[in-house]
Write an enzyme that holds these catalytic residues in place. Structure first.
Site, short mmCIF file in Angstrom:
data_model
loop_
_atom_site.label_atom_id
_atom_site.label_comp_id
_atom_site.label_asym_id
_atom_site.label_seq_id
_atom_site.Cartn_x
_atom_site.Cartn_y
_atom_site.Cartn_z
N GLU A 251 0.83 -1.29 0.01
CA GLU A 251 0.06 0.05 -0.19
C GLU A 251 0.74 1.20 0.16
O GLU A 251 0.64 2.07 1.07
CB GLU A 251 -0.99 0.10 1.04
CG GLU A 251 -2.03 -1.30 1.08
CD GLU A 251 -3.17 -1.11 1.93
OE1 GLU A 251 -3.34 -0.24 3.18
OE2 GLU A 251 -4.25 -1.87 1.78
N GLU A 363 -5.64 -7.78 -0.84
CA GLU A 363 -6.28 -7.58 0.22
C GLU A 363 -7.91 -6.99 0.06
O GLU A 363 -8.09 -6.43 -1.02
CB GLU A 363 -5.62 -6.28 1.06
CG GLU A 363 -4.48 -6.65 2.09
CD GLU A 363 -4.16 -5.36 2.82
OE1 GLU A 363 -5.27 -4.72 3.10
OE2 GLU A 363 -2.94 -5.38 3.15
C1 NAG Z 1 -8.01 -2.62 6.15
C2 NAG Z 1 -7.01 -3.14 7.01
O1 NAG Z 1 -7.36 -3.97 8.00
N1 NAG Z 1 -5.70 -2.59 7.16
C3 NAG Z 1 -4.61 -3.11 7.97
C4 NAG Z 1 -3.68 -3.31 7.22
O2 NAG Z 1 -2.33 -3.62 8.03
C5 NAG Z 1 -2.10 -2.70 9.07
C6 NAG Z 1 -1.05 -3.07 9.92
O3 NAG Z 1 -0.97 -4.37 9.99
C7 NAG Z 1 -3.31 -2.36 10.05
O4 NAG Z 1 -3.11 -1.55 10.92
C8 NAG Z 1 -4.39 -2.10 9.08
O5 NAG Z 1 -5.65 -1.82 9.89
#
Ligand code: NAG
Ligand code: NAG
Ligand code: NAG
Ligand code: NAG
Length: 445
Positions: A251, A363
């Protein structure tokens, strides 16, 4: 009410298929508890994907797709674009779950603290470090990533896991060489994933949002060479395993110069290939949190399309895209409001076909609610109908999340019997059958 209508439709689908003498291509043809047809129409072969699910695969049982998915009898091969199913096949190549924990302690500005990682393996805490589900009597085997993955493969039909890890964990909090000691700890999770079945793939995901402690790689933060060095070390370790996939970065967001970011991605790809990992799949992440919706409009598609292997080809270079289904696309709300077909997946499929490329949705997910069951099942059905350009999806998330986490896919274990969250059971697990159904069949009553 909505939920019972989903079950009613599922029952109807089973009744309809059991009324047929033979299963059509891509339909189920066997497995534990299956009462429908066990032979396939002409031109397809009934192929066991696992103990509870067999499917009619086109051609003979020796096609690439079959050989890479039949359990134990064959060695999995690195995925190649030549082996993808045609459009409308209704069969996604990879379906999995994120097994989170080594990324705990990472923030969206790329600051991570190595010691804050929470490896999702019992060996780091002791087998008795259970935590109790706050709203149920089930014991949850906290940290039991191995148990979770074994369950997901055996009972759910999954064949890929994404294993997030903070960059700082790997290098022990300093920009520099990977710590072999720390990589060995993370490797325990990779091996746990590989050990689930000879057909399981494992994605190494550096979960740093294109950053290190607030600064962007190649744009004021670590240099591309430093980023490439980390990937070179990882790729050297896994170069001979065709079931490893390299997720270059989780991301990226608010990256001002997408062309410069593509150069950082290119540095990682070149390092991975030159380390000897010449055929494995590499996932290329765009800007705006890897949004599938803005991958083209945001300029990521054009910039990343230029990333190539050392031989100039784009073989096994796959675009990494994420998408959630809640009101602000953040994956933080229990209710889903869209299936993303018109706004994201359909335009992306068109671009991918025009450019002869593929993407992997590493994801996605939602709350354990009726609205998410509807919209996520629809998204999955659409992806399966376009499996020539979409390789699959990975649910977010299991691993070390507390089961009360809004997007939890953490299964509970009661006396050795695993129970999935409702969204996994209804949509995300291949066993749920969402891939094979029509999008319209998932309307809420
Ligand atoms: C949408 C979601 O759950 N994103 C997660 C992605 O990963 C990070 C780090 O592990 C989380 O903090 C986010 O909430
Ligand atoms: C990483 O390895 C170093 C060197 O062995 C060790 O001191 C450190 O504790 C490790 N970090 C973590 C988070 O395990
Ligand atoms: C892409 O999105 C990022 C936010 O993630 C933004 O900073 C950038 O300006 C956008 N670029 C384009 C071309 O829309
Ligand atoms: C980022 O993506 C979301 C949808 O996924 C969109 O609403 C937003 O406008 C995008 N931002 C930029 C800067 O492109």
């Amino acid at each position: 009410m909505a939920r019972s209508s989903v079950f009613a439709l599922a029952t109807l689908a089973i009744l309809l298929s059991s009324a047929q003498a033979q299963s059509n291509t891509w339909e189920q043809c066997g497995g534990q508890g299956w009462t429908g047809p066990t032979t396939c129409v002409s031109g397809a072969v009934c192929t066991a994907l696992n103990s509870y699910y067999s499917q009619c695969v086109p051609g003979t049982a020796t096609t690439t797709l079959a050989s890479s998915t039949v359990a134990t009898t064959t060695t999995a091969s690195a995925p190649g674009s030549s082996s993808t199913a045609p459009a409308g096949s209704g069969k996604l190549r990879f379906v999995g779950v994120n097994i989170s924990g080594f990324d705990f302690g990472c923030n969206t500005d790329g600051s991570c603290t190595a010691s804050a990682a929470w490896p999702p393996l019992t060996q780091f805490y002791g087998a008795f470090s259970l935590f109790v589900h706050p709203t149920a009597s089930n014991l949850v085997p906290g940290h039991d990533g191995q148990g979770q993955m074994n369950h997901f493969v055996k009972d759910g039909g999954f064949n890929v896991f994404r294993l997030p890890v903070g960059w700082q964990f790997l290098t022990n909090d300093v920009i520099g060489p990977v710590s072999q000691d720390n990589l060995t700890k993370y490797d325990a999770l990779v091996q746990a994933c590989l050990n689930t079945a000879s057909t399981t793939y494992c994605i190494i995901d550096i979960h740093n949002y294109a950053r290190w402690n607030g600064k962007i790689i190649g744009q004021g933060g670590p240099t591309n060479a430093q980023f490439a060095d980390t990937w070179s070390t990882i790729a050297t370790k896994y170069k001979s395993n065709p079931r490893i996939m390299f997720g270059v970065m989780n991301e990226p967001h608010d990256v001002p110069d997408i062309v410069a970011w593509a150069a950082s991605v290119q540095a990682a790809v070149t390092a991975i290939r030159n380390a000897g990992a010449t055929t494995q799949l590499i996932l290329l992440p765009g800007n705006n949190w890897t949004s599938a919706e803005t991958f083209v409009s945001n300029g990521s598609a054009a910039a990343l399309a230029k990333v190539v292997n050392p031989d100039g080809t784009t073989s096994n270079l796959i675009f990494d895209v994420h998408k959630y289904l809640d009101s602000d696309n953040s994956g933080t709300h229990p209710e889903c409001v869209m299936n993303n077909i018109d706004n994201a997946w359909s335009p992306l499929a068109t671009w991918l076909r025009q450019n002869k490329r593929q993407a992997f949705n590493t994801e996605t997910g939602g709350g354990n609610t009726a609205s998410c069951a509807q919209f996520l099942c629809q998204q999955i059905a659409y992806q399966a109908q376009n499996s020539d350009v979409f390789l699959g999806y990975v649910g977010w998330a299991a691993g070390n999340f507390d089961p009360s986490y809004v997007l939890s896919e953490v299964p509970t274990n009661n006396g050795g019997t695993w129970t999935d969250t409702s969204l996994v059971a209804q949509c995300i697990a291949p066993k749920a059958g969402a891939q094979k159904r029509s999008i319209a069949s998932f309307e809420q009553a």
